[in-house]
Design an enzyme around this catalytic site. Structure first.
Site, PDB file in Angstrom:
ATOM      1  N   CYS A  74      -3.453  -6.189   3.017  1.00 45.26           N
ATOM      2  CA  CYS A  74      -3.794  -5.715   4.219  1.00 45.26           C
ATOM      3  C   CYS A  74      -5.378  -5.304   4.585  1.00 45.26           C
ATOM      4  CB  CYS A  74      -2.987  -4.270   4.716  1.00 45.26           C
ATOM      5  SG  CYS A  74      -2.924  -3.166   3.380  1.00 45.26           S
ATOM      6  N   ASP A 278      -2.909  -3.753  13.675  1.00 44.68           N
ATOM      7  CA  ASP A 278      -2.229  -3.745  12.390  1.00 44.68           C
ATOM      8  C   ASP A 278      -2.089  -5.126  11.793  1.00 44.68           C
ATOM      9  OD1 ASP A 278      -0.355  -2.910  10.385  1.00 44.68           O
ATOM     10  OD2 ASP A 278       0.739  -2.143  11.793  1.00 44.68           O
ATOM     11  N   HIS A 280       0.078  -5.616   9.234  1.00 52.42           N
ATOM     12  CA  HIS A 280       1.430  -5.632   8.587  1.00 52.42           C
ATOM     13  C   HIS A 280       2.172  -6.388   9.399  1.00 52.42           C
ATOM     14  CE1 HIS A 280      -0.960  -2.080   7.084  1.00 52.42           C
ATOM     15  NE2 HIS A 280      -0.302  -2.390   5.992  1.00 52.42           N
TER      16      HIS A 280
END
Length: 393
Positions: A74, A278, A280
């Protein structure tokens, strides 16, 4: 594992919230918007940022390593996003907008190609992970914001098309004289033999027909990354207003950070909430076609971006800025100096003309750090380590 990941990601997409109805302005990387009258413009700006997420089924890193970065990549993806924003500003301009199913300029695909998940792309997950090995990070190990900044700085040396001057300001100090010296120095190609033959260059950052020379330039575009620690376990409230003002600057590249072991790319704020992309979400790896065309829709966030309270931000971050010209840099310096006038706010870093005498004078033209330096810096800044300096509590 894949099924669990896909189920999780599907739930995440269902949880995205629209922007709140508020009179507070929305700031996105130096642009100010109104929720009531410019909502479409906000979403277009967000969708135009390159969005790098976990990927699966890409060529094995190092030939025998992982074929997915789910669970560990990430921060590497956030590093890609903040650096991609610098390349977009460099080659397309801050006002460029991506539109679905609309033909984009060749330079757009050249920027995107530089981040594709394969070993010969300048800023690929493969290059970042393998460069990190030389800095003491095993493949699959989590990075902090400073570590990924150091690795990207080294990789940028090979990107002669962009010809960026990358400066990482350490010890919470930005030295103007160092940066001017760096940006006024022409650096020849350091990696011409490290990448494929000329016929493949378009897929790795050089657009077809691009002229890459070593002619001196009065100013190489600056990517300035500033790793910071803004508190002990939580962000010190005294830094919040200063952090907000960083997103107001036209030179803003955003912020990488997030929560411990869960990184995000912050691109703006509204009220007391940060706006972020994001990483993820696990998506299949994308391969360019024979003509180096990339199916690009999965690289753009086409739903309202995520938001989180500023108070939830982990204090270990890296702030980024892009100055294409020397005038841009001078303007940025003036804006930073004005931040000291904010009542009740603490400056996140110090801006000085010359290197302070109490700090060792670095060789600003040295484009690499040895592993002991990187290990020391990593211990100082990464959130997983408890030995750090507290700024102005």
């Amino acid at each position: 594992m894949d099924a669990a990941t896909l189920t999780y990601d599907t739930l995440r997409f269902a949880e995205f919230e629209d922007f709140p109805e508020t009179s507070e302005p929305v700031w996105i990387l130096g642009r100010k918007y109104s929720i009531f009258t410019e909502k479409d413009e906000i979403l277009s700006d967000v969708a135009s940022r390159l969005w790098f997420t976990y990927r699966k089924n890409f060529p094995a890193i190092g030939g025998t390593g992982p074929t997915s970065d789910t669970g560990w990549g990430c921060m590497l993806r956030c590093g890609q996003m903040i650096f991609a924003q610098a390349l977009v500003c460099r080659h397309l301009g801050r006002d460029w907008r991506w539109t679905q199913r609309k033909r984009q300029p060749d330079s757009y695909f050249s920027v995107l190609n530089a981040f594709i998940d394969r070993k010969d792309s300048y800023y690929s997950i493969h290059q970042i992970a393998q460069m990190g090995v030389g800095e003491g990070k095993s493949i699959g190990q989590w990075y902090g914001p400073n570590t990924v900044a150091q690795v990207l700085k080294k990789l940028a040396v090979f990107d002669t098309w962009s010809s960026l001057a990358v400066h990482i300001a350490m010890d919470n100090t930005v030295v103007m004289e160092e940066i001017r010296r760096l940006c006024r120095t022409s650096v020849p190609c350091a990696g011409a033999t490290a990448f494929p033959a000329d016929s493949d260059r378009h897929c790795n950052g050089f657009p077809a027909g691009a002229e890459v020379t070593n002619r001196p330039s009065p100013w190489r575009p600056l990517v300035l990354l500033i790793p910071l620690r803004l508190g002990l376990t939580d962000i010190n409230e005294a830094y919040v207003e200063t952090l907000k003002h960083c997103f107001m600057m036209p030179q803003s590249l955003g912020v990488i950070g997030g929560k411990p072991n869960s990184a995000h790319y912050f691109i703006g704020y509204v009220g007391e909430e940060l706006i972020y992309l994001d990483p993820h979400t696990t998506q299949p790896a994308v391969e360019p076609t024979d003509g180096c065309f990339i199916p690009d829709e999965s690289f753009h966030c086409q739903h309202p971006p995520c938001r989180m309270s500023i108070a939830e931000l982990d204090p270990s971050i890296a702030v980024g800025f892009f100055c294409k010209t020397e005038d841009d840099f001078n303007d940025w310096c003036q804006q930073v100096k004005k931040l000291s006038l904010l009542g009740g706010a603490l400056p996140m870093f110090e801006l000085v003309e010359l290197q302070p005498s109490h700090l060792a004078c670095p060789d600003v033209l040295n484009l690499s750090l040895d592993s002991s330096d990187v290990e020391r810096l990593e211990r100082f800044f990464d959130s997983e380590d408890e030995d750090f300096e507290i700024l102005s509590l």
